[in-house]
Design a protein around this motif. Structure first.
Motif, PDB file in Angstrom:
ATOM      1  N   PHE A   1       0.857  -1.179   0.000  1.00 45.82           N
ATOM      2  CA  PHE A   1       0.000   0.000   0.000  1.00 45.82           C
ATOM      3  C   PHE A   1       0.896   1.232   0.000  1.00 45.82           C
ATOM      4  N   TYR A   2       0.325   2.338  -0.405  1.00 48.39           N
ATOM      5  CA  TYR A   2       1.127   3.540  -0.604  1.00 48.39           C
ATOM      6  C   TYR A   2       0.300   4.764  -0.237  1.00 48.39           C
ATOM      7  N   THR A   3       0.966   5.748   0.365  1.00 47.10           N
ATOM      8  CA  THR A   3       0.344   7.048   0.588  1.00 47.10           C
ATOM      9  C   THR A   3       1.422   8.120   0.503  1.00 47.10           C
ATOM     10  N   ASN A   4       0.991   9.336   0.242  1.00 44.90           N
ATOM     11  CA  ASN A   4       1.931  10.453   0.235  1.00 44.90           C
ATOM     12  C   ASN A   4       1.261  11.681   0.831  1.00 44.90           C
ATOM     13  N   GLU A   5       2.002  12.769   0.893  1.00 39.31           N
ATOM     14  CA  GLU A   5       1.527  13.983   1.557  1.00 39.31           C
ATOM     15  C   GLU A   5       0.270  14.575   0.937  1.00 39.31           C
ATOM     16  N   GLN A   6      -0.089  14.157  -0.225  1.00 38.76           N
ATOM     17  CA  GLN A   6      -1.284  14.681  -0.879  1.00 38.76           C
ATOM     18  C   GLN A   6      -2.569  14.018  -0.393  1.00 38.76           C
ATOM     19  N   TYR A   7      -2.449  12.917   0.355  1.00 40.20           N
ATOM     20  CA  TYR A   7      -3.610  12.172   0.832  1.00 40.20           C
ATOM     21  C   TYR A   7      -3.837  12.417   2.323  1.00 40.20           C
ATOM     22  N   ASN A   8      -5.095  12.368   2.733  1.00 47.93           N
ATOM     23  CA  ASN A   8      -5.443  12.592   4.139  1.00 47.93           C
ATOM     24  C   ASN A   8      -4.886  11.533   5.078  1.00 47.93           C
ATOM     25  N   ASP A   9      -4.697  10.310   4.600  1.00 50.27           N
ATOM     26  CA  ASP A   9      -4.229   9.242   5.478  1.00 50.27           C
ATOM     27  C   ASP A   9      -2.713   9.274   5.704  1.00 50.27           C
ATOM     28  N   TYR A  10      -2.023  10.185   5.065  1.00 46.96           N
ATOM     29  CA  TYR A  10      -0.573  10.328   5.251  1.00 46.96           C
ATOM     30  C   TYR A  10      -0.237  10.576   6.722  1.00 46.96           C
ATOM     31  N   SER A  11      -1.026  11.412   7.386  1.00 46.67           N
ATOM     32  CA  SER A  11      -0.739  11.743   8.789  1.00 46.67           C
ATOM     33  C   SER A  11      -0.870  10.520   9.698  1.00 46.67           C
ATOM     34  N   LEU A  12      -1.783   9.613   9.396  1.00 51.70           N
ATOM     35  CA  LEU A  12      -1.923   8.378  10.165  1.00 51.70           C
ATOM     36  C   LEU A  12      -0.660   7.540  10.046  1.00 51.70           C
ATOM     37  N   VAL A  13      -0.173   7.368   8.836  1.00 54.43           N
ATOM     38  CA  VAL A  13       1.016   6.547   8.622  1.00 54.43           C
ATOM     39  C   VAL A  13       2.241   7.226   9.209  1.00 54.43           C
ATOM     40  N   ARG A  14       2.321   8.538   9.080  1.00 53.22           N
ATOM     41  CA  ARG A  14       3.446   9.281   9.667  1.00 53.22           C
ATOM     42  C   ARG A  14       3.463   9.111  11.182  1.00 53.22           C
ATOM     43  N   SER A  15       2.298   9.195  11.792  1.00 50.97           N
ATOM     44  CA  SER A  15       2.189   9.017  13.237  1.00 50.97           C
ATOM     45  C   SER A  15       2.616   7.610  13.652  1.00 50.97           C
ATOM     46  N   LEU A  16       2.153   6.601  12.920  1.00 50.93           N
ATOM     47  CA  LEU A  16       2.554   5.224  13.224  1.00 50.93           C
ATOM     48  C   LEU A  16       4.054   5.057  13.041  1.00 50.93           C
ATOM     49  N   PHE A  17       4.604   5.607  11.988  1.00 52.19           N
ATOM     50  CA  PHE A  17       6.044   5.520  11.735  1.00 52.19           C
ATOM     51  C   PHE A  17       6.824   6.106  12.911  1.00 52.19           C
ATOM     52  N   ASP A  18       6.400   7.271  13.394  1.00 50.08           N
ATOM     53  CA  ASP A  18       7.091   7.914  14.516  1.00 50.08           C
ATOM     54  C   ASP A  18       6.965   7.110  15.796  1.00 50.08           C
ATOM     55  N   VAL A  19       5.774   6.614  16.081  1.00 52.36           N
ATOM     56  CA  VAL A  19       5.547   5.804  17.288  1.00 52.36           C
ATOM     57  C   VAL A  19       6.350   4.513  17.200  1.00 52.36           C
ATOM     58  N   ALA A  20       6.369   3.907  16.029  1.00 54.44           N
ATOM     59  CA  ALA A  20       7.124   2.669  15.831  1.00 54.44           C
ATOM     60  C   ALA A  20       8.614   2.902  16.027  1.00 54.44           C
ATOM     61  N   GLN A  21       9.114   3.983  15.468  1.00 60.92           N
ATOM     62  CA  GLN A  21      10.530   4.313  15.604  1.00 60.92           C
ATOM     63  C   GLN A  21      10.893   4.508  17.077  1.00 60.92           C
ATOM     64  N   ALA A  22      10.038   5.184  17.811  1.00 57.77           N
ATOM     65  CA  ALA A  22      10.312   5.467  19.223  1.00 57.77           C
ATOM     66  C   ALA A  22      10.129   4.247  20.115  1.00 57.77           C
ATOM     67  N   SER A  23       9.421   3.227  19.648  1.00 57.16           N
ATOM     68  CA  SER A  23       9.095   2.079  20.509  1.00 57.16           C
ATOM     69  C   SER A  23      10.313   1.301  20.974  1.00 57.16           C
ATOM     70  N   SER A  24      11.380   1.325  20.221  1.00 59.63           N
ATOM     71  CA  SER A  24      12.573   0.583  20.633  1.00 59.63           C
ATOM     72  C   SER A  24      13.707   1.486  21.104  1.00 59.63           C
ATOM     73  N   ALA A  25      13.470   2.791  21.113  1.00 59.14           N
ATOM     74  CA  ALA A  25      14.495   3.719  21.592  1.00 59.14           C
ATOM     75  C   ALA A  25      14.641   3.600  23.109  1.00 59.14           C
ATOM     76  N   LYS A  26      15.828   3.816  23.583  1.00 53.87           N
ATOM     77  CA  LYS A  26      16.108   3.731  25.012  1.00 53.87           C
ATOM     78  C   LYS A  26      16.413   5.139  25.530  1.00 53.87           C
ATOM     79  N   PHE A  27      15.350   5.850  25.851  1.00 55.75           N
ATOM     80  CA  PHE A  27      15.497   7.200  26.357  1.00 55.75           C
ATOM     81  C   PHE A  27      15.950   7.150  27.819  1.00 55.75           C
ATOM     82  N   PRO A  28      16.827   8.075  28.244  1.00 58.78           N
ATOM     83  CA  PRO A  28      17.387   7.995  29.599  1.00 58.78           C
ATOM     84  C   PRO A  28      16.369   8.313  30.695  1.00 58.78           C
ATOM     85  N   PHE A  29      15.303   9.025  30.410  1.00 62.24           N
ATOM     86  CA  PHE A  29      14.277   9.309  31.418  1.00 62.24           C
ATOM     87  C   PHE A  29      12.982   9.639  30.758  1.00 62.24           C
TER      88      PHE A  29
END
Length: 100
Positions: free
Chosen positions: A72-100
């Motif tokens: 599946f594919y989306t880009n900035e011209q589609y309304n669902d882009y923000s959903l995928v961007r949000s998931l991408f950011d949450v996914a990226q942060a899920s394995s990060a080891k923040f100090p606090f």
């Protein structure tokens, strides 16, 4: 534009990731996040399209028992882009080891 069932799945996946149920892997060199559980694997790849000058996401869904792959594919011209961007950011942060 993503189909309704795909948007619903990605939204639920974001909720489960935010609650800590899923820990994603992040590949900085490929701008990719991916998670695998017993039933499926999801990979989301970001890239900036220099010709069109907008960001875009490719979503790969693999049904592991059947070996089926769906793209599946989306880009900035589609309304669902923000959903995928949000998931991408949450996914990226899920394995990060923040100090606090």
């Amino acid at each position: 534009m993503l189909p309704t069932n795909v948007r619903q799945f990605l939204s639920k996946l974001r909720e489960k990731t935010e609650s800590g149920e899923f820990k994603w892997n992040y590949d900085d060199m490929q701008s990719t996040v991916y998670v695998q559980v017993s039933e499926f694997q999801v990979t989301i790849r970001y890239r900036f399209n220099e010709n069109e000058e907008f960001g875009e996401f490719s979503i790969f869904y693999y049904e592991l028992p059947h070996g089926s792959e769906f793209r599946f594919y989306t880009n900035e011209q589609y309304n669902d882009y923000s959903l995928v961007r949000s998931l991408f950011d949450v996914a990226q942060a899920s394995s990060a080891k923040f100090p606090f």
